[in-house]
Design a protein around this motif. Structure first.
Motif, PDB file in Angstrom:
ATOM      1  N   MET A   1      -5.654   0.068   1.229  1.00 26.86           N
ATOM      2  CA  MET A   1      -5.136   0.519  -0.072  1.00 26.86           C
ATOM      3  C   MET A   1      -5.829   1.811  -0.498  1.00 26.86           C
ATOM      4  O   MET A   1      -5.168   2.766  -0.944  1.00 26.86           O
ATOM      5  N   TRP A   2      -7.147   1.893  -0.323  1.00 31.39           N
ATOM      6  CA  TRP A   2      -7.874   3.061  -0.831  1.00 31.39           C
ATOM      7  C   TRP A   2      -7.723   4.276   0.057  1.00 31.39           C
ATOM      8  O   TRP A   2      -7.690   5.413  -0.429  1.00 31.39           O
ATOM      9  N   ARG A   3      -7.573   4.056   1.366  1.00 29.54           N
ATOM     10  CA  ARG A   3      -7.241   5.193   2.247  1.00 29.54           C
ATOM     11  C   ARG A   3      -5.935   5.813   1.779  1.00 29.54           C
ATOM     12  O   ARG A   3      -5.820   7.033   1.614  1.00 29.54           O
TER      13      ARG A   3
ATOM     14  N   PRO B   1     -14.317   6.921  -8.913  1.00 28.22           N
ATOM     15  CA  PRO B   1     -15.305   5.839  -8.819  1.00 28.22           C
ATOM     16  C   PRO B   1     -15.217   5.057  -7.507  1.00 28.22           C
ATOM     17  O   PRO B   1     -16.248   4.677  -6.942  1.00 28.22           O
ATOM     18  N   HIS B   2     -14.010   4.826  -7.014  1.00 31.29           N
ATOM     19  CA  HIS B   2     -13.903   4.102  -5.738  1.00 31.29           C
ATOM     20  C   HIS B   2     -14.456   4.938  -4.587  1.00 31.29           C
ATOM     21  O   HIS B   2     -15.177   4.421  -3.734  1.00 31.29           O
ATOM     22  N   VAL B   3     -14.124   6.225  -4.568  1.00 27.74           N
ATOM     23  CA  VAL B   3     -14.658   7.092  -3.504  1.00 27.74           C
ATOM     24  C   VAL B   3     -16.192   7.091  -3.581  1.00 27.74           C
ATOM     25  O   VAL B   3     -16.888   6.999  -2.552  1.00 27.74           O
TER      26      VAL B   3
ATOM     27  N   PRO C   1       0.834  -1.211   0.000  1.00 28.04           N
ATOM     28  CA  PRO C   1       0.000   0.000   0.000  1.00 28.04           C
ATOM     29  C   PRO C   1       0.872   1.266   0.000  1.00 28.04           C
ATOM     30  O   PRO C   1       1.986   1.263   0.535  1.00 28.04           O
ATOM     31  N   MET C   2       0.341   2.348  -0.587  1.00 30.28           N
ATOM     32  CA  MET C   2       1.140   3.571  -0.761  1.00 30.28           C
ATOM     33  C   MET C   2       1.720   4.077   0.570  1.00 30.28           C
ATOM     34  O   MET C   2       2.834   4.584   0.610  1.00 30.28           O
ATOM     35  N   GLY C   3       0.980   3.922   1.641  1.00 34.63           N
ATOM     36  CA  GLY C   3       1.429   4.440   2.938  1.00 34.63           C
ATOM     37  C   GLY C   3       2.614   3.675   3.508  1.00 34.63           C
ATOM     38  O   GLY C   3       3.258   4.148   4.451  1.00 34.63           O
TER      39      GLY C   3
ATOM     40  N   ASN D   1      -3.039  11.216  -3.186  1.00 38.34           N
ATOM     41  CA  ASN D   1      -3.400  11.922  -4.431  1.00 38.34           C
ATOM     42  C   ASN D   1      -4.462  12.982  -4.126  1.00 38.34           C
ATOM     43  O   ASN D   1      -5.426  13.168  -4.876  1.00 38.34           O
ATOM     44  N   LYS D   2      -4.252  13.668  -3.012  1.00 35.12           N
ATOM     45  CA  LYS D   2      -5.255  14.585  -2.462  1.00 35.12           C
ATOM     46  C   LYS D   2      -5.737  15.625  -3.469  1.00 35.12           C
ATOM     47  O   LYS D   2      -6.943  15.744  -3.726  1.00 35.12           O
ATOM     48  N   ALA D   3      -4.821  16.384  -4.052  1.00 29.93           N
ATOM     49  CA  ALA D   3      -5.235  17.529  -4.873  1.00 29.93           C
ATOM     50  C   ALA D   3      -6.053  17.075  -6.075  1.00 29.93           C
ATOM     51  O   ALA D   3      -7.127  17.637  -6.372  1.00 29.93           O
TER      52      ALA D   3
END
Ligand SMILES: NC(=O)c1ccc[n+]([C@@H]2O[C@H](COP(=O)([O-])OP(=O)(O)OC[C@H]3O[C@@H](n4cnc5c(N)ncnc54)[C@H](O)[C@@H]3O)[C@@H](O)[C@H]2O)c1
Ligand SMILES: O=C(O)C(=O)C[C@]1(C(=O)O)C=C[C@@H](O)C=C1
Length: 292
Positions: free
Chosen positions: A231-233, A190-192, A71-73, A239-241
């Motif tokens: 993963m989605w969190r 779409p996931h959000v 995961p990105m974090g 990719n906030k902005a």
């Protein structure tokens, strides 16, 4: 031929790559590394990797290719662990869903001119996670986007491209910022929305009836709300902005739909829906053509 590939995070994405490379005999040895011995042993038992280590230093010894598929974090901590032990001629690459954050983290940890990192992203996946979900044909006819920078070594790019080509993937290159904007629109939004829709319904007093009577439309729309929340969190946080920009555009459009419904403007509603249906039908038709 890759001599030794080390995969950090042998889940759906890393495991599917390993299976495809093994099937094609494109790699002499595949070693897994993460914090969880039980998961890694399962990957060995399933024939996904040859062996594993819980120690990054031991894992990357003599490696010529190192893939980060966590995961990105979790990327930054891994980079810090790998930095002192990565062989000088090894290539470092990743499969993360967002590219701006990992590119910045590699520059911070390895230095702004580190040329052996090739950022990558397979645009393929499923709502299931873990090595049990890995399949060898996940990447067949799917795009893999690389986002190399001006200083990225051309030979390293060519080797990462060759690795993904073995899986049947179609390779493309794109600037980091464009990648993150495009994926915010087609994947992250779409996931959000799917998570938010289910969350909205859960907060309604009639939720039990709503879920009891939900049918195909709800099921299709919300398949991806079964995806891994960690993963989605992490994708949302890294990719906030770009994600906030597409959420704002979507809110505006949804507000317009609400106004048209409120105004009982059937003609305008029909026109918008017809335009969207046409675009979606054309999009789907490309895949149907490919599959024939
Ligand atoms: N699932 C998809 O559809 C998809 C598609 C393209 C890219 N990605 C990206 O690929 C990466 C992996 O996703 P996945 O779907 O394979 O997830 P996964 O949950 O199936 O696998 C992740 C693996 O990372 C390991 N891991 C988790 N935290 C860790 C940590 N702190 N240190 C070391 N190992 C750790 C887990 O044990 C697991 O083996 C993510 O960055 C994701 O954004 C996912
Ligand atoms: O098919 C799915 O379940 C996916 O969510 C795959 C999907 C996507 O299409 O949005 C998800 C995240 C990725 O980074 C790339 C692909």
């Amino acid at each position: 031929m890759i001599r030794k590939l080390v995969i950090f995070g042998v889940g759906l994405i890393g495991g599917s790559l390993a299976l495809a490379l093994r099937q094609a005999n494109a790699c002499q040895t595949i070693v897994g590394c993460s914090r969880n011995a039980e998961h890694l042993q399962k990957a060995v038992d399933l024939g996904v990797i040859d062996s594993f280590s819980l120690d990054p230093a031991e894992a990357v010894r003599d490696a010529d290719m190192v893939l980060l598929a966590v995961p990105m974090g979790a990327m930054r901590h891994l980079l810090q662990q790998i930095k002192p032990v990565l062989p000088a001629d090894a290539i470092l690459t990743d499969a993360g869903s967002t590219k701006g954050s990992i590119v910045a983290e590699v520059a911070q940890v390895f230095g702004a001119d580190f040329s052996r990192f090739v950022p990558g992203h397979p645009i393929a996946g499923r709502e299931k996670s873990g090595v049990e979900a890995a399949i060898p044909d996940l990447y067949v006819n799917r795009r893999v986007i690389l986002t190399p920078q001006a200083h990225t070594d051309a030979d390293a790019i060519a080797k990462v491209e060759a690795m993904w080509r073995v899986t049947g993937a179609l390779l493309e290159q794109m600037p980091v910022e464009l990648h993150d904007q495009v994926l915010a629109a087609t994947s992250h939004l779409p996931h959000v929305l799917a998570f938010s829709l289910v969350d909205t319904l859960l907060n309604m007093p009639q939720r039990e009836d709503i879920l009891r009577y939900a049918a195909g439309g709800f099921r299709d729309f919300t398949r991806i709300a079964s995806s891994d929340p960690v993963m989605w969190r992490d994708i949302c946080l890294t990719n906030k902005a770009a994600i906030l920009a597409v959420i704002a555009a979507f809110q505006q459009n949804l507000g317009e739909f609400a106004e048209l419904i409120d105004a009982q403007d059937g003609e305008a509603l029909h026109n918008r829906m017809e335009k969207a249906k046409y675009a979606r039908d054309n999009y789907v038709a490309q895949f149907e053509k490919q599959e024939k």
